[in-house]
Scaffold this active site. Sequence first.
Site, PDB file in Angstrom:
ATOM      1  N   ARG A 104     108.844  54.156  78.122  1.00 47.41           N
ATOM      2  CA  ARG A 104     108.478  54.805  79.395  1.00 47.41           C
ATOM      3  C   ARG A 104     107.032  55.301  79.376  1.00 47.41           C
ATOM      4  O   ARG A 104     106.540  55.828  78.380  1.00 47.41           O
ATOM      5  CB  ARG A 104     109.413  55.986  79.647  1.00 47.41           C
ATOM      6  CG  ARG A 104     108.997  56.816  80.854  1.00 47.41           C
ATOM      7  CD  ARG A 104     110.115  57.682  81.377  1.00 47.41           C
ATOM      8  NE  ARG A 104     110.578  58.679  80.441  1.00 47.41           N
ATOM      9  CZ  ARG A 104     111.618  59.488  80.685  1.00 47.41           C
ATOM     10  NH1 ARG A 104     112.301  59.384  81.807  1.00 47.41           N
ATOM     11  NH2 ARG A 104     111.987  60.368  79.779  1.00 47.41           N
ATOM     12  N   LYS A 161     117.240  58.001  86.526  1.00 45.09           N
ATOM     13  CA  LYS A 161     117.407  58.996  87.594  1.00 45.09           C
ATOM     14  C   LYS A 161     116.107  59.172  88.397  1.00 45.09           C
ATOM     15  O   LYS A 161     116.107  59.122  89.618  1.00 45.09           O
ATOM     16  CB  LYS A 161     117.856  60.345  87.002  1.00 45.09           C
ATOM     17  CG  LYS A 161     119.180  60.258  86.241  1.00 45.09           C
ATOM     18  CD  LYS A 161     119.652  61.604  85.731  1.00 45.09           C
ATOM     19  CE  LYS A 161     118.731  62.234  84.696  1.00 45.09           C
ATOM     20  NZ  LYS A 161     118.612  61.447  83.441  1.00 45.09           N
ATOM     21  N   ARG A 208     117.901  64.095  72.058  1.00 44.44           N
ATOM     22  CA  ARG A 208     118.229  64.338  73.480  1.00 44.44           C
ATOM     23  C   ARG A 208     119.520  63.636  73.882  1.00 44.44           C
ATOM     24  O   ARG A 208     120.283  64.167  74.686  1.00 44.44           O
ATOM     25  CB  ARG A 208     117.059  63.863  74.367  1.00 44.44           C
ATOM     26  CG  ARG A 208     115.868  64.818  74.286  1.00 44.44           C
ATOM     27  CD  ARG A 208     114.581  64.166  74.770  1.00 44.44           C
ATOM     28  NE  ARG A 208     114.605  63.802  76.153  1.00 44.44           N
ATOM     29  CZ  ARG A 208     113.886  62.795  76.678  1.00 44.44           C
ATOM     30  NH1 ARG A 208     113.125  62.048  75.904  1.00 44.44           N
ATOM     31  NH2 ARG A 208     113.935  62.567  77.958  1.00 44.44           N
ATOM     32  N   ARG A 255     105.374  60.587  77.298  1.00 46.59           N
ATOM     33  CA  ARG A 255     105.854  61.963  77.119  1.00 46.59           C
ATOM     34  C   ARG A 255     106.082  62.253  75.639  1.00 46.59           C
ATOM     35  O   ARG A 255     106.587  61.401  74.910  1.00 46.59           O
ATOM     36  CB  ARG A 255     107.174  62.149  77.887  1.00 46.59           C
ATOM     37  CG  ARG A 255     106.978  62.504  79.336  1.00 46.59           C
ATOM     38  CD  ARG A 255     108.259  62.469  80.141  1.00 46.59           C
ATOM     39  NE  ARG A 255     109.397  63.161  79.556  1.00 46.59           N
ATOM     40  CZ  ARG A 255     110.562  63.332  80.185  1.00 46.59           C
ATOM     41  NH1 ARG A 255     110.727  62.860  81.422  1.00 46.59           N
ATOM     42  NH2 ARG A 255     111.566  63.963  79.610  1.00 46.59           N
ATOM     43  N   ARG A 269     122.819  70.773  83.984  1.00 49.37           N
ATOM     44  CA  ARG A 269     122.903  70.055  82.713  1.00 49.37           C
ATOM     45  C   ARG A 269     123.913  70.696  81.775  1.00 49.37           C
ATOM     46  O   ARG A 269     124.094  70.213  80.654  1.00 49.37           O
ATOM     47  CB  ARG A 269     121.533  70.074  82.057  1.00 49.37           C
ATOM     48  CG  ARG A 269     120.932  68.681  81.853  1.00 49.37           C
ATOM     49  CD  ARG A 269     119.512  68.900  81.466  1.00 49.37           C
ATOM     50  NE  ARG A 269     118.874  67.813  80.830  1.00 49.37           N
ATOM     51  CZ  ARG A 269     117.832  67.173  81.361  1.00 49.37           C
ATOM     52  NH1 ARG A 269     117.399  67.475  82.560  1.00 49.37           N
ATOM     53  NH2 ARG A 269     117.225  66.243  80.665  1.00 49.37           N
TER      54      ARG A 269
HETATM   55  P1  ADP Z   1     115.470  59.348  83.744  1.00 49.97           P
HETATM   56  O1  ADP Z   1     114.788  60.031  84.915  1.00 49.97           O
HETATM   57  O2  ADP Z   1     116.956  59.174  83.972  1.00 49.97           O
HETATM   58  O3  ADP Z   1     115.173  59.977  82.408  1.00 49.97           O
HETATM   59  P2  ADP Z   1     113.609  57.161  84.342  1.00 49.97           P
HETATM   60  O4  ADP Z   1     113.849  56.909  85.800  1.00 49.97           O
HETATM   61  O5  ADP Z   1     112.348  57.846  83.967  1.00 49.97           O
HETATM   62  O6  ADP Z   1     114.902  57.866  83.660  1.00 49.97           O
HETATM   63  O7  ADP Z   1     113.707  55.728  83.618  1.00 49.97           O
HETATM   64  C1  ADP Z   1     113.479  55.621  82.200  1.00 49.97           C
HETATM   65  C2  ADP Z   1     112.658  54.371  81.929  1.00 49.97           C
HETATM   66  O8  ADP Z   1     113.434  53.213  82.209  1.00 49.97           O
HETATM   67  C3  ADP Z   1     111.397  54.264  82.780  1.00 49.97           C
HETATM   68  O9  ADP Z   1     110.387  53.706  81.972  1.00 49.97           O
HETATM   69  C4  ADP Z   1     111.802  53.324  83.925  1.00 49.97           C
HETATM   70  O10 ADP Z   1     110.689  52.568  84.405  1.00 49.97           O
HETATM   71  C5  ADP Z   1     112.826  52.414  83.239  1.00 49.97           C
HETATM   72  N1  ADP Z   1     113.941  52.020  84.119  1.00 49.97           N
HETATM   73  C6  ADP Z   1     114.565  52.768  85.070  1.00 49.97           C
HETATM   74  N2  ADP Z   1     115.586  52.087  85.641  1.00 49.97           N
HETATM   75  C7  ADP Z   1     115.631  50.873  85.013  1.00 49.97           C
HETATM   76  C8  ADP Z   1     116.464  49.701  85.146  1.00 49.97           C
HETATM   77  N3  ADP Z   1     117.488  49.670  86.012  1.00 49.97           N
HETATM   78  N4  ADP Z   1     116.201  48.649  84.344  1.00 49.97           N
HETATM   79  C9  ADP Z   1     115.179  48.691  83.442  1.00 49.97           C
HETATM   80  N5  ADP Z   1     114.354  49.757  83.265  1.00 49.97           N
HETATM   81  C10 ADP Z   1     114.574  50.836  84.043  1.00 49.97           C
HETATM   82  P1  AMP Z   2     113.951  65.524  81.928  1.00 46.99           P
HETATM   83  O1  AMP Z   2     112.602  65.375  82.569  1.00 46.99           O
HETATM   84  O2  AMP Z   2     115.048  65.694  82.946  1.00 46.99           O
HETATM   85  O3  AMP Z   2     114.239  64.456  80.907  1.00 46.99           O
HETATM   86  O4  AMP Z   2     113.899  66.914  81.127  1.00 46.99           O
HETATM   87  C1  AMP Z   2     112.981  67.117  80.066  1.00 46.99           C
HETATM   88  C2  AMP Z   2     113.371  68.377  79.287  1.00 46.99           C
HETATM   89  O5  AMP Z   2     113.306  69.538  80.152  1.00 46.99           O
HETATM   90  C3  AMP Z   2     114.799  68.399  78.726  1.00 46.99           C
HETATM   91  O6  AMP Z   2     114.913  67.728  77.492  1.00 46.99           O
HETATM   92  C4  AMP Z   2     115.038  69.912  78.595  1.00 46.99           C
HETATM   93  O7  AMP Z   2     114.373  70.440  77.457  1.00 46.99           O
HETATM   94  C5  AMP Z   2     114.329  70.464  79.830  1.00 46.99           C
HETATM   95  N1  AMP Z   2     115.251  70.561  80.991  1.00 46.99           N
HETATM   96  C6  AMP Z   2     115.159  69.871  82.172  1.00 46.99           C
HETATM   97  N2  AMP Z   2     116.144  70.215  82.998  1.00 46.99           N
HETATM   98  C7  AMP Z   2     116.899  71.138  82.351  1.00 46.99           C
HETATM   99  C8  AMP Z   2     118.083  71.859  82.666  1.00 46.99           C
HETATM  100  N3  AMP Z   2     118.715  71.704  83.834  1.00 46.99           N
HETATM  101  N4  AMP Z   2     118.569  72.727  81.737  1.00 46.99           N
HETATM  102  C9  AMP Z   2     117.951  72.898  80.557  1.00 46.99           C
HETATM  103  N5  AMP Z   2     116.842  72.240  80.183  1.00 46.99           N
HETATM  104  C10 AMP Z   2     116.321  71.364  81.055  1.00 46.99           C
END
Ligand code: ADP
Ligand code: AMP
Length: 215
Positions: free
Chosen positions: A127, A13, A171, A160, A88
């Site tokens: 990541r 995302k 998660r 992270r 969420r």
């Molecule tokens: P989210 O925001 O949904 O938690 P991220 O955008 O941070 O996910 O992506 C999670 C990890 O996967 C990051 O390390 C990113 O660089 C990698 N990633 C994202 N999209 C792809 C893809 N299509 N193929 C391979 N790796 C990806």
């Molecule tokens: P994310 O960066 O989206 O993976 O979110 C990291 C963490 O933030 C999650 O695991 C939750 O603990 C908290 N969080 C983010 N967005 C929300 C939401 N909309 N509602 C509740 N918790 C959230």
Amino acid sequence: MLIILLGPPGAGKGTQAEKIVEKFSLVYIATGDILRKAVKEGSTLGRKAREYMDQGQLVPDNLVVEIVRDRLMEPDCVNGALLDGFPRTVDQAVFLEQVLPDIETQVDRVLLIEVDENELIERLTGRRVCGDCGASFHVKYKPPRVRNVCDQCGGDLYQRDDDSLATVTERLEVYKNQTEPLVEFYEGRGVLEKIDGNQDIDDVSDQINSALEKL
Ligand code: ADP
Ligand code: AMP
């Protein structure tokens, strides 16, 4: 215009959001980023949110909805916003529907990025995130040009706390139980579009662009 990015942690995302906001000139609102900033600053919100985030649990709805409402009311959101990580829970989605008339907008599209579970674990545990600008990288799939240095701003990359294997598993479970019901919720509203997130980053982006250009 309001676009929502829905999908499990690690679906891509944040990665896709970077491209969408640039192409469609939307304000980017990621609740995870806002909460991590609050934790870093040690604010009241951050102190309350931290224990939930560290355990991979959702922060209580009442804390999160206030943040999003206030942010959407800011003048720069007048031309539209991209929500990442919110809503969420179904309660958060219902709250969002209640505040949207106040800002004369509606949810135009919910992009559901779907990715297989094994791949999600691989993506999350590999990541790396920039501590300064929040850009996300991957040790294997999207390595920075210089190890542990952000391509965009030169900041240091870190892993992270909640990307450890144990917390990732939790998660993903939380996503299934509390967030997945939103798929049906938004299907019912006729705004859901499924995106195959198992593809390469650029192919996912192409599919998203086609979905949004139709709007
Ligand atoms: P989210 O925001 O949904 O938690 P991220 O955008 O941070 O996910 O992506 C999670 C990890 O996967 C990051 O390390 C990113 O660089 C990698 N990633 C994202 N999209 C792809 C893809 N299509 N193929 C391979 N790796 C990806
Ligand atoms: P994310 O960066 O989206 O993976 O979110 C990291 C963490 O933030 C999650 O695991 C939750 O603990 C908290 N969080 C983010 N967005 C929300 C939401 N909309 N509602 C509740 N918790 C959230």
